[in-house]
Design an enzyme around this catalytic site. Sequence first.
Site, PDB file in Angstrom:
ATOM      1  N   HIS A 306     -53.833  75.988  51.866  1.00 44.71           N
ATOM      2  CA  HIS A 306     -54.848  75.470  50.953  1.00 44.71           C
ATOM      3  C   HIS A 306     -54.274  74.703  49.767  1.00 44.71           C
ATOM      4  O   HIS A 306     -55.021  74.259  48.889  1.00 44.71           O
ATOM      5  CB  HIS A 306     -55.705  76.647  50.455  1.00 44.71           C
ATOM      6  CG  HIS A 306     -57.011  76.273  49.870  1.00 44.71           C
ATOM      7  ND1 HIS A 306     -57.312  76.464  48.538  1.00 44.71           N
ATOM      8  CD2 HIS A 306     -58.119  75.703  50.428  1.00 44.71           C
ATOM      9  CE1 HIS A 306     -58.543  76.058  48.301  1.00 44.71           C
ATOM     10  NE2 HIS A 306     -59.058  75.584  49.429  1.00 44.71           N
ATOM     11  N   LYS A 308     -52.882  71.716  47.425  1.00 44.09           N
ATOM     12  CA  LYS A 308     -53.133  70.279  47.259  1.00 44.09           C
ATOM     13  C   LYS A 308     -52.012  69.776  46.359  1.00 44.09           C
ATOM     14  O   LYS A 308     -52.202  69.504  45.165  1.00 44.09           O
ATOM     15  CB  LYS A 308     -54.481  70.006  46.602  1.00 44.09           C
ATOM     16  CG  LYS A 308     -55.689  70.672  47.313  1.00 44.09           C
ATOM     17  CD  LYS A 308     -56.023  71.986  46.720  1.00 44.09           C
ATOM     18  CE  LYS A 308     -57.356  72.550  47.161  1.00 44.09           C
ATOM     19  NZ  LYS A 308     -57.586  72.644  48.567  1.00 44.09           N
ATOM     20  N   ASP A 313     -39.822  62.650  44.200  1.00 48.80           N
ATOM     21  CA  ASP A 313     -38.445  62.477  43.702  1.00 48.80           C
ATOM     22  C   ASP A 313     -37.857  63.764  43.142  1.00 48.80           C
ATOM     23  O   ASP A 313     -36.994  63.719  42.260  1.00 48.80           O
ATOM     24  CB  ASP A 313     -38.392  61.373  42.643  1.00 48.80           C
ATOM     25  CG  ASP A 313     -38.663  59.996  43.223  1.00 48.80           C
ATOM     26  OD1 ASP A 313     -38.533  59.836  44.448  1.00 48.80           O
ATOM     27  OD2 ASP A 313     -39.005  59.085  42.441  1.00 48.80           O
TER      28      ASP A 313
END
Length: 362
Positions: A306, A308, A313
């Site tokens: 779940h 996000k 870099d």
Amino acid sequence: MKTQNNARSRSYLCLLVLSLFLSACIPATPDLPTPIPVTPDAGPADGWLEIYFTNPAAPHAADYEGGPDETLAAAIDQARLSVDVAAYSLNLWSIRDTLIHAHQRGVVVRMVMESDNMDTQEVQQILDAGIPILGDQREGLMHNKFVVIDRAEVWTGSMNFTTSGTYQDNNNLIRIRSTQVAEDYTTEFNEMFVENLFGTDTSAATPNPSLTIDGTPVEITFSPDDGVAAQLLSLIQGAQESIYFMAYSFTANDLGDAIRQRAAEGLTVAGVMDDGQINSNQGTEYDPFMQAGLDVRRDGNAGLMHHKVIIIDRKIVITGSYNFSASAETSNDENVVVIHNADVAEQYLAEFQRVYDQAQQP
């Protein structure tokens, strides 16, 4: 003198026996999740930032014990003035209990929720205790998951305040101690709770969209108010070496195109996506990623992957409630935090590696 020494010895022995007796009789304190430390550049774990990850494989996860909710509940227990909660969904007993206790001791507790998720027993018990909850009552989702305590600290991330979100799914939860960040989230909360403005209905701009905390640049944005997709696109296009991502839902063509372009230009790209969402989403970016030969895997967790999260870099972390989708950009209430700090990025890379190692081989 000898008598005094003997008396002292007997006293010390008595104290030692009493100490051992008490330690045997008092129940041990339950293990609480340990904040992942960040280096001095970002501030110590008991400074401005704490990072937590859920762990469905933890020994007590099946008993719904030992998760990040316990630390959040402990923070709410310390509230003196106010607690504002924006919850997509809620059925955690720990959060229910601590909110009710805060209300009973005189703390001002307010909540906004996704209307479709207000039918749980725990939400009804919160309402019965006298805590006001405003549902969004609209087609788009009130998809935030954040708590503002005493207008001085913010808890946010991808973790819904549910048993599954905390103990079965892969999620992250961060605690930011900053009055400026708290002002941003309080402004967004008041827009919903006080003005009853959700989704595309907005009033006030984010007061502190860019700030520096103990030397770390931080960006705070809300969707659909602040044009999050353009912000993420700029960060992806500015990547120089690598892009790692963990995505529950990824259907945003522009972000997918940008990642594939950066991979074609030689950047290291790897990702993990939720298997169920890949199977059910219309227009998932998983297939184009596969066709481009990118190292993107289906997750291996029986619950939801779940997160996000995008890590750029090895020094920039993007996190929050915002799925990489059109609905997150145009209709849902969402929040995003961007942290420019290599030490914080390393903590998220460690979580990425754990999720990646559990993922299904292509």
